[in-house]
Design an enzyme around this catalytic site. Structure first.
Site, PDB file in Angstrom:
ATOM      1  N   GLU A  25      -0.184  -1.116   5.885  1.00  0.00           N
ATOM      2  CA  GLU A  25       1.066  -0.542   6.612  1.00  0.00           C
ATOM      3  C   GLU A  25       0.902   1.056   6.615  1.00  0.00           C
ATOM      4  OE1 GLU A  25       4.800   1.330   7.671  1.00  0.00           O
ATOM      5  OE2 GLU A  25       3.680   1.508   5.826  1.00  0.00           O
ATOM      6  N   ASP A  71       0.892  -1.172  -0.012  1.00  0.00           N
ATOM      7  CA  ASP A  71      -0.073  -0.061  -0.063  1.00  0.00           C
ATOM      8  C   ASP A  71       1.121   1.237  -0.080  1.00  0.00           C
ATOM      9  OD1 ASP A  71       0.613  -0.899   2.588  1.00  0.00           O
ATOM     10  OD2 ASP A  71      -0.459   0.506   3.452  1.00  0.00           O
TER      11      ASP A  71
END
Length: 510
Positions: free
Chosen positions: A199, A134
């Site tokens: 994350e 991400d």
């Protein structure tokens, strides 16, 4: 010379060299070893590796903005990575991470966490790589020179969101494995992958999975590698052995829920904003020293050995200052600067909620304001002790103002610092690999930011963790025009390959 022409010529030259390999070595000259072959393969196929990074960057895998379209992109990104890992021959489990409950009542799927395994030879060490797919939000109108989701190469720099944080390093690991596979060379280590997609939003569901898999997926792991950091230099590689933690606070001062007209009420009440500014101003002085009593009491003392580590780090303070576009730092020497970045706590004031901040002149007295600040924690600071110290300090300062307003202090987030033992096998292996690829010893550094997964993995699995970064100091992670240099990406792929071999060599002597 155009980049495409240069790469084409480089490929032709390397191909010619490989054709000669069979005939150029006499009985007394050994043929190239596995590592040399892997390096040659990576050089020859670097354009393919860049193309794959381009495909990954094109996926807008933004986990920060909670909207269905972007969650679908995250799911697509997880699928691409899973397919890539299966293409290496890995066993891949896409673990269902459940749903995220939002404050407005809606729910969004959390992208699956990937657990992949390649090899299970008990005679080999097992290395686990952690990475995330991400990214932070990015829009070209925010100051990007190019479309953030279209990988663009300029002067050897690969621009695009996620190039250095963290898609490039994830792919560099995969590139290293793929080189061994393509050459039919035996992988020197068993490899595991732990790859997530949240994350940038707190790694939702990850800690629970790590606890669950402690005696399963992680039981055979010898060390865990994280490559989610940057060097302190543009050209000299580094190894990271510590990060700071973070205690994030909010302090609310309230008179009433509605704002006041300053002409009608100014001068007859305790204004919440004045109270808050005084409170925030009491936290840190002009030299950067935190003014909360007792805050430095549990900071780990500096050892002579540690001082020598700082002295050996290659950092030009003036160049660092210029590249940071800062007129003057609080400290003049390299050692003071780095210690205050990494091994001493710092306090930063982040903002005020509820205050008028738009353009124009609005004569308002906010009725309720919330100040936000954080303290970066270092070993051996105790988070609960810090919370108590901060609350007691602000309560004392507020009491001295004799204000009729209400004050509330809360610690909204608490993340522990992390530190590793640089004498562990994986640090020795990484140093040797860096020397092989880059021809130099690495800078041994800490990171002033917080990477919670390092502490979670180390404490939960009881396995050693190492941070082995690939990115240069000017990569601009989370910022506009994020990039990774082609050189870092390709040489980083070689670094991981060399690390595999060095871990295998050390394992034979354990």
């Amino acid at each position: 010379m155009a980049p495409a022409v240069a790469h084409s010529q480089a490929e032709s030259l390397l191909a010619f060299r490989l054709l000669l390999v069979g005939g150029m070595f006499s009985a007394s000259t050994p043929p190239p070893g596995p590592l040399e072959k892997v390096f040659q393969y990576i050089d020859l196929h670097q354009d393919e590796f860049v193309q794959t990074l381009k495909e990954w960057v094109a996926v807008e895998s933004d986990s920060v903005q909670p909207v269905p379209r972007l969650r679908r992109e995250l799911l697509r990104m997880a699928g691409l990575a899973a397919d890539r890992l299966r293409g290496l021959g890995a066993r891949v489990a896409s673990v269902d991470a459940g749903f995220q409950q939002l404050s407005d009542g809606q729910t969004l799927p959390i992208p699956p966490i990937l657990l992949a395994e390649l090899g299970s030879d008990p005679k080999k060490p097992t290395v686990c790589f952690y990475g995330h797919l991400d990214v932070q939000p990015a829009r070209q109108e925010d100051g990007w020179l190019t479309d953030p989701y279209t990988l663009t190469e300029v002067d050897g720099k690969l621009y695009g969101r996620g190039t250095t944080d963290n898609k490039g390093p994830v792919l560099a690991w995969i590139n290293a494995v793929s080189a061994f596979k393509a050459l039919d060379e035996d992988l020197p280590v068993n490899i595991k992958f732990l790859i997530e997609g949240m994350e940038e939003s707190g790694s939702l569901a990850l800690e629970e999975l790590v606890r669950k898999e402690k005696s399963g997926f992680f039981s055979s792991v010898d060390c865990i590698v994280i490559s989610d950091n940057l060097w302190i230099s543009r050209r000299k590689p580094a190894l990271i052995y510590g990060t700071r933690g973070n205690s994030y606070f909010t302090v609310e001062v309230k008179c009433r829920d509605q704002d006041f007209h300053s002409g009608t009420f100014g001068g007859i009440l305790n204004e919440p904003m004045a109270d808050l500014v005084a409170l925030l101003g009491s936290l840190v002085d002009a030299s950067g020293r935190i003014l909360v009593p007792g805050i430095y009491g549990h900071v780990a003392p500096v050892t002579e050995e540690e001082k020598r580590v700082y002295e050996a780090i290659d950092l030009d303070v003036e160049e660092y200052r210029n590249s940071s576009q800062v007129k003057k730092f609080l400290f003049d020497t390299k050692e003071e600067l780095l210690m205050h970045l990494w091994r001493y706590p710092s306090l930063s004031i982040h903002g005020i909620e509820g205050a008028f901040h738009e353009p124009g002149a609005k004569t308002v007295i906010p009725g309720r304001v919330i100040g936000k600040f954080s303290i970066r924690l270092v070993p051996h600071m105790d988070m609960s002790v810090v919370e108590t110290q901060v609350k007691q300090h602000l309560e004392y300062i507020f009491s001295k103002r004799n204000s009729s307003n209400q004050m509330t202090v809360s610690m909204a987030l608490g993340l522990h610092p992390w530190i590793a033992n640089i004498s562990d096998h994986q640090y020795l292996a990484a140093k040797r690999a860096i020397k092989t690829v880059f021809g130099t010893e690495p800078d041994m550094i800490r990171d002033g930011s917080t990477i919670p997964i390092a502490k979670i993995l180390q404490d939960t699995t009881q396995k050693s963790v190492i941070m082995l970064p690939l990115g240069a100091v000017d990569d601009g992670e989370h910022s506009q025009n994020e990039k990774i240099n082609r050189w870092n990406y390709i040489e980083g792929s070689k670094l991981f390959a060399a690390f595999f071999l060095e871990m295998a060599k050390l394992h034979s002597s354990w």
